[in-house]
Scaffold this motif. Sequence first.
Motif, PDB file in Angstrom:
ATOM      1  N   UNK A  66       0.832  -1.211   0.000  1.00 59.31           N
ATOM      2  CA  UNK A  66       0.000   0.000   0.000  1.00 59.31           C
ATOM      3  C   UNK A  66       0.865   1.259   0.000  1.00 59.31           C
ATOM      4  N   UNK A  67       1.992   1.206   0.689  1.00 56.62           N
ATOM      5  CA  UNK A  67       2.852   2.399   0.698  1.00 56.62           C
ATOM      6  C   UNK A  67       3.410   2.685  -0.700  1.00 56.62           C
ATOM      7  N   UNK A  68       3.362   1.676  -1.563  1.00 57.40           N
ATOM      8  CA  UNK A  68       3.864   1.848  -2.933  1.00 57.40           C
ATOM      9  C   UNK A  68       2.725   2.052  -3.927  1.00 57.40           C
ATOM     10  N   UNK A  69       1.553   2.415  -3.419  1.00 54.86           N
ATOM     11  CA  UNK A  69       0.454   2.776  -4.309  1.00 54.86           C
ATOM     12  C   UNK A  69      -0.471   1.650  -4.715  1.00 54.86           C
ATOM     13  N   UNK A  70      -0.215   0.442  -4.229  1.00 55.51           N
ATOM     14  CA  UNK A  70      -1.119  -0.665  -4.562  1.00 55.51           C
ATOM     15  C   UNK A  70      -2.362  -0.595  -3.678  1.00 55.51           C
ATOM     16  N   UNK A  71      -3.384  -1.340  -4.111  1.00 53.43           N
ATOM     17  CA  UNK A  71      -4.598  -1.438  -3.295  1.00 53.43           C
ATOM     18  C   UNK A  71      -4.768  -2.905  -2.905  1.00 53.43           C
ATOM     19  N   UNK A  72      -4.119  -3.292  -1.816  1.00 54.40           N
ATOM     20  CA  UNK A  72      -4.140  -4.698  -1.434  1.00 54.40           C
ATOM     21  C   UNK A  72      -5.405  -5.095  -0.675  1.00 54.40           C
ATOM     22  N   UNK A  73      -5.945  -6.243  -1.060  1.00 59.64           N
ATOM     23  CA  UNK A  73      -7.062  -6.874  -0.349  1.00 59.64           C
ATOM     24  C   UNK A  73      -6.535  -8.187   0.235  1.00 59.64           C
ATOM     25  N   UNK A  74      -6.557  -8.299   1.548  1.00 62.47           N
ATOM     26  CA  UNK A  74      -6.063  -9.500   2.219  1.00 62.47           C
ATOM     27  C   UNK A  74      -7.247 -10.410   2.540  1.00 62.47           C
ATOM     28  N   UNK A  75      -7.156 -11.652   2.133  1.00 60.58           N
ATOM     29  CA  UNK A  75      -8.245 -12.611   2.407  1.00 60.58           C
ATOM     30  C   UNK A  75      -7.731 -13.760   3.252  1.00 60.58           C
ATOM     31  N   UNK A  76      -8.183 -13.844   4.471  1.00 60.72           N
ATOM     32  CA  UNK A  76      -7.839 -15.009   5.275  1.00 60.72           C
ATOM     33  C   UNK A  76      -8.927 -15.169   6.327  1.00 60.72           C
ATOM     34  N   UNK A  77      -9.116 -16.385   6.859  1.00 63.30           N
ATOM     35  CA  UNK A  77     -10.251 -16.555   7.771  1.00 63.30           C
ATOM     36  C   UNK A  77     -10.258 -15.516   8.911  1.00 63.30           C
ATOM     37  N   UNK A  78     -11.436 -14.980   9.141  1.00 63.16           N
ATOM     38  CA  UNK A  78     -11.603 -13.910  10.127  1.00 63.16           C
ATOM     39  C   UNK A  78     -11.022 -14.258  11.504  1.00 63.16           C
ATOM     40  N   UNK A  79     -11.170 -15.505  11.989  1.00 66.62           N
ATOM     41  CA  UNK A  79     -10.623 -15.767  13.325  1.00 66.62           C
ATOM     42  C   UNK A  79      -9.117 -15.542  13.389  1.00 66.62           C
ATOM     43  N   UNK A  80      -8.405 -15.906  12.330  1.00 68.87           N
ATOM     44  CA  UNK A  80      -6.937 -15.777  12.365  1.00 68.87           C
ATOM     45  C   UNK A  80      -6.528 -14.330  12.055  1.00 68.87           C
TER      46      UNK A  80
END
Lengths: 325, 274
Positions: A66-80
């Motif tokens: 994100x600091x380099x201008x990307x728009x990251x979406x992180x997907x991992x199970x909510x509990x973790x």
Amino acid sequence: MTGKPNQFILSQTLLELAKEDERVIALVCDSRFSAHLAEFAAVLPRQFIEVGIAEQNVVGIAAGLATCGKIPFVFTPAPFLSMRSAEQIKIDVAYSQTNVKLVGISGGVSYGALGTTHHSLQDLAVMRAIPGLPVVVPSDNRETALLVRELKEHRGPVYLRTGRGPVPDVHEAGFVPKLGKGCLLLPGIDLAIVVCGELVRAALDAGIFLHERGISARVVEIHTIKPLDEELILEAARETKAILTVEEHSVYGGLGSAVAELLVQNRLSIPMRILGIPDEPAIVGSQLEVFRYYGLTLEGIVAEALKLLGVDITDIKTDIKVKGA
Amino acid sequence: MTDQERAALTDRARRIRGHIIKMLAAAGSGHPGGSLSAVEILTFLYFRRMRYDPKNPQWPDRDRFVLSKGHAAPVLYATLAEAGFFPVETLTTLRRFGSILQGHPDMKKTPGVEMSTGSLGQGLSAANGMALAGKLDKKDYRVYVLLGDGEIEEGQIWEAAMTAVHYKLDNLTAFLDYNHLQIDGRIEEVKSNTDPVGRFRSFGWHVLEVDGHDFAALERAVDEAQATKGKPTMIVAHTVKGKGVSFMENQVGWHGTAPKPEEAQKALAELGLA
Ligand SMILES: Cc1ncc(C[n+]2csc(CCOP(=O)(O)OP(=O)(O)O)c2C)c(N)n1
Ligand SMILES: [Mg+2]
């Protein structure tokens, strides 16, 4: 009537967005299948980052992207994501205000039968307590798709929780959600049911059921737990006689707490009940079994509403049938 | 190990595989691949090596086994049932509402479960604690822990790996279920998580490599681990995910999918249990 899983819709929408905008990056932790991102990985391999089973690591990587201008979406199970990576979220994402979209998949008791390790019933509380991090829990497919589009354009971090199973529709075609704004789903003056996420349909059905029996229940959906739509909730508290909140979350720290904090600090003292998972490791079973056990169903919501209003349950016809179950 | 002893263990392992298939089929969901790959390791530990009393699961001098890769709960439950911790009939209640056998092990609900696991990466730390307590209390029990090869992508594993070396936990023996698969694909496709032997060795562990389906080899390795003083031992067990059921072997798709009734029948037939 019954749609697809919200997390499926989210990922389909993201694939479209990513095709148009190469800044969009999807990151997974050995979770591409549960996140419905296998197609994304195949179609846009350059915009897909697999980090393996490393939930703390993934959040830091997303922040760096994100600091380099990307728009990251992180997907991992909510509990973790919400617990193991809480500190990385606090520092690298929220404190640093990096444009990271954290998607907690299979939230709540989506993984009901898998046990406490896989339940995420504190995520809204933990995420809500972190300054600078909006918290979003959509209800149906339409709302999920539109909120993802809005979030992609919105600069700044967010935690969004989706569920694993198919969800019934709540909203009509033409409905457009707005981040930070609740939705009045059903007007009413006797009590207000304030609800979020995958229980919105049950709450709305409960509201309709009550109306049909002469009780004017208002139903308010809050998809953005933070920042809270204070006006809509204060209005509900002023214009009705009781508030019932309903959520797939611990009764501590989630939607109910947020509403209670707001009311108390605005000197609004009306009967209130927080319906959710009590302070115990939730019972283990399918999502529906867990909902039934804790009264997170049409019947359970109606019963709590009547109790709040002091109406004897035998006073009204109780031919309740679960819809869409 | 005599031929007869080996045959008895082999038969036990077959029965455990049968339980795994039946319980998963009954539940309609769960993790066959990583359960089947670990059958010989658990069979060896519970029926040849470990000291425990199923009638007294909290016996302070017992050896401990921690299933760090908690999603392989079916193999643990099947083994504990065979070992007498609870009736074999309970197995088919896996994942049912109110069952003592939930999707991931709960130490408060299931007799014989030493640690609640399912969130990957945490078991080795808990095993360190048990081994440290054994040292503090001057007890001679041993602690075993089973890790997944995908699981060791979690950073906590490496924090724990350093602790075990720092405190010279020679009463701790870890197994790596080196089946080369995780959920999203082969380990090396998902992450350059290769050469666990070299990596644990460089952290200061005594590292052994064995065929994880060979009882005699497992016995030699565990004997050597027990004889190794001043450091923990990591037994890298070369295994086959889905071992024992031809159509599940080495198939990434059988990580977390339960067999349908016909598939379960076929699997049981292959195991000679139909
Ligand atoms: C902290 C955490 N992240 C993700 C998961 C989801 N998950 C369950 S099993 C698994 C793959 C494990 O692979 P491996 O360790 O190789 O196990 P095996 O092949 O022995 O089944 C993942 C990612 C989890 N249970 N815990
Ligand atoms: Mg593996």
